[in-house]
Design a protein around this motif. Sequence first.
Motif, mmCIF file in Angstrom:
data_model
loop_
_atom_site.group_PDB
_atom_site.id
_atom_site.type_symbol
_atom_site.label_atom_id
_atom_site.label_comp_id
_atom_site.label_asym_id
_atom_site.label_seq_id
_atom_site.Cartn_x
_atom_site.Cartn_y
_atom_site.Cartn_z
ATOM 1 N N LEU A 3 0.839 -1.192 0.000
ATOM 2 C CA LEU A 3 0.000 0.000 0.000
ATOM 3 C C LEU A 3 0.877 1.247 0.000
ATOM 4 N N LEU A 4 1.959 1.205 0.779
ATOM 5 C CA LEU A 4 2.896 2.318 0.871
ATOM 6 C C LEU A 4 4.286 1.830 0.488
ATOM 7 N N GLU A 5 4.915 2.538 -0.446
ATOM 8 C CA GLU A 5 6.280 2.223 -0.866
ATOM 9 C C GLU A 5 7.144 3.464 -0.690
ATOM 10 N N VAL A 6 8.181 3.334 0.125
ATOM 11 C CA VAL A 6 9.096 4.439 0.417
ATOM 12 C C VAL A 6 10.482 4.037 -0.067
ATOM 13 N N ASN A 7 11.082 4.857 -0.933
ATOM 14 C CA ASN A 7 12.364 4.488 -1.526
ATOM 15 C C ASN A 7 13.361 5.642 -1.426
ATOM 16 N N LYS A 8 14.396 5.430 -0.596
ATOM 17 C CA LYS A 8 15.524 6.360 -0.463
ATOM 18 C C LYS A 8 15.078 7.793 -0.185
ATOM 19 N N VAL A 9 14.214 7.942 0.791
ATOM 20 C CA VAL A 9 13.738 9.280 1.173
ATOM 21 C C VAL A 9 14.764 9.941 2.095
ATOM 22 N N SER A 10 15.201 11.125 1.700
ATOM 23 C CA SER A 10 16.120 11.932 2.505
ATOM 24 C C SER A 10 15.557 13.331 2.652
ATOM 25 N N LYS A 11 15.888 13.971 3.776
ATOM 26 C CA LYS A 11 15.424 15.337 4.019
ATOM 27 C C LYS A 11 16.470 16.095 4.825
ATOM 28 N N TRP A 12 16.607 17.362 4.477
ATOM 29 C CA TRP A 12 17.506 18.256 5.199
ATOM 30 C C TRP A 12 16.725 19.418 5.798
ATOM 31 N N PHE A 13 17.128 19.854 6.977
ATOM 32 C CA PHE A 13 16.764 21.172 7.492
ATOM 33 C C PHE A 13 17.952 22.087 7.189
ATOM 34 N N ARG A 14 17.688 23.297 6.712
ATOM 35 C CA ARG A 14 18.782 24.160 6.253
ATOM 36 C C ARG A 14 18.917 25.462 7.042
ATOM 37 N N ASP A 15 18.147 25.606 8.101
ATOM 38 C CA ASP A 15 18.206 26.847 8.871
ATOM 39 C C ASP A 15 18.301 26.504 10.358
ATOM 40 N N PRO A 16 19.331 26.929 11.077
ATOM 41 C CA PRO A 16 20.368 27.897 10.653
ATOM 42 C C PRO A 16 21.533 27.262 9.902
ATOM 43 N N VAL A 17 21.704 25.926 10.025
ATOM 44 C CA VAL A 17 22.758 25.243 9.268
ATOM 45 C C VAL A 17 22.162 23.988 8.639
ATOM 46 N N ALA A 18 22.822 23.482 7.605
ATOM 47 C CA ALA A 18 22.330 22.279 6.927
ATOM 48 C C ALA A 18 22.447 21.068 7.855
ATOM 49 N N LEU A 19 21.326 20.350 8.023
ATOM 50 C CA LEU A 19 21.289 19.167 8.880
ATOM 51 C C LEU A 19 20.419 18.119 8.203
ATOM 52 N N ASP A 56 4.649 17.570 3.857
ATOM 53 C CA ASP A 56 5.990 18.130 3.702
ATOM 54 C C ASP A 56 6.511 17.632 2.361
ATOM 55 N N THR A 57 6.749 18.538 1.437
ATOM 56 C CA THR A 57 7.131 18.151 0.075
ATOM 57 C C THR A 57 8.604 18.402 -0.221
ATOM 58 N N ASP A 58 9.343 18.915 0.762
ATOM 59 C CA ASP A 58 10.749 19.259 0.553
ATOM 60 C C ASP A 58 11.642 18.081 0.947
ATOM 61 N N PHE A 59 11.744 17.103 0.050
ATOM 62 C CA PHE A 59 12.564 15.918 0.308
ATOM 63 C C PHE A 59 13.021 15.331 -1.014
ATOM 64 N N THR A 60 13.951 14.388 -0.953
ATOM 65 C CA THR A 60 14.359 13.635 -2.139
ATOM 66 C C THR A 60 13.951 12.181 -1.949
ATOM 67 N N GLY A 61 13.795 11.475 -3.058
ATOM 68 C CA GLY A 61 13.372 10.084 -2.998
ATOM 69 C C GLY A 61 11.961 9.915 -3.516
ATOM 70 N N SER A 62 11.373 8.772 -3.223
ATOM 71 C CA SER A 62 10.068 8.420 -3.774
ATOM 72 C C SER A 62 9.126 7.946 -2.676
ATOM 73 N N VAL A 63 7.885 8.430 -2.737
ATOM 74 C CA VAL A 63 6.814 7.965 -1.853
ATOM 75 C C VAL A 63 5.619 7.623 -2.728
ATOM 76 N N LYS A 64 5.184 6.357 -2.672
ATOM 77 C CA LYS A 64 4.019 5.936 -3.445
ATOM 78 C C LYS A 64 2.957 5.373 -2.511
ATOM 79 N N ILE A 65 1.721 5.799 -2.717
ATOM 80 C CA ILE A 65 0.573 5.235 -2.023
ATOM 81 C C ILE A 65 -0.375 4.684 -3.080
ATOM 82 N N ASN A 66 -0.718 3.399 -2.944
ATOM 83 C CA ASN A 66 -1.541 2.725 -3.960
ATOM 84 C C ASN A 66 -0.918 2.839 -5.341
ATOM 85 N N GLY A 67 0.411 2.814 -5.387
ATOM 86 C CA GLY A 67 1.115 2.870 -6.663
ATOM 87 C C GLY A 67 1.257 4.245 -7.258
ATOM 88 N N GLU A 68 0.711 5.266 -6.608
ATOM 89 C CA GLU A 68 0.757 6.626 -7.150
ATOM 90 C C GLU A 68 1.880 7.417 -6.495
#
Length: 223
Positions: A3-19, A56-68
């Motif tokens: 139902l849910l497929e998550v592939n190589k999802v990464s996220k950064w916070f950039r304020d005050p420093v990149a994390l 939250d749409t600020d990430f890299t990678g893939s998120v699929k629900i029901n194949g979408e």
Amino acid sequence: MNLLEVNKVSKWFRDPVALQVLKEISFTINKGEFVCLTGKSGSGKSTLLYVLSSMDTDFTGSVKINGEELHGKTNQRLAAFRNNHIGFVFQFHYLLQDFTCLKNVMLPGLKRKKYAAAEVEQRAYELLKLLGVEDQANKRAALLSGGQQQRVAIARALINEPAIIMGDEPTGNLDSQNTDIVLDLFKKIAAENGQTLLVVTHDDDFANRADRIIHIEDGKIVS
């Protein structure tokens, strides 16, 4: 079936420093599975839930629900997708206090416009009955106890028959008796309705009664 497929999802916070807060997260959840996300405060579990929910749409990678695929969709399309496919239950129920319980549950269904108002009302009442609070249907939400309000919030999350229900510490403000009630309801929903549940929790007893636990440390899945 995934139902849910998550592939190589990464996220950064950039304020005050990149994390980097999420580090190439990958996993799948089957239809009808009840899964808990656990981890210490700051581990990234709630951040991950908000990415998976498309809020939250600020990430890299893939998120699929029901194949979408959700990554890359416009905010307007994501809002429509959420209303049709995802139900939310938060630590704070966010009910409209001056509205009746019935009206609170009906609102997402009315917004979706799939059913006539009378049918939405009937469905909302049936959900309140399923959750044991039908006798509160015509009371203002402000008059209910915390446990009752959370059950109304669960009914609201179910009104549009979502493929997946996501919860962020949904029992965080409840006593042990109401926590057990909510847990039993979640297990019933998964078993009887075939709906998938993904719940962030710090409550080990709650998590241990789910079908599976995904544990996160420092933005990575460790078990």
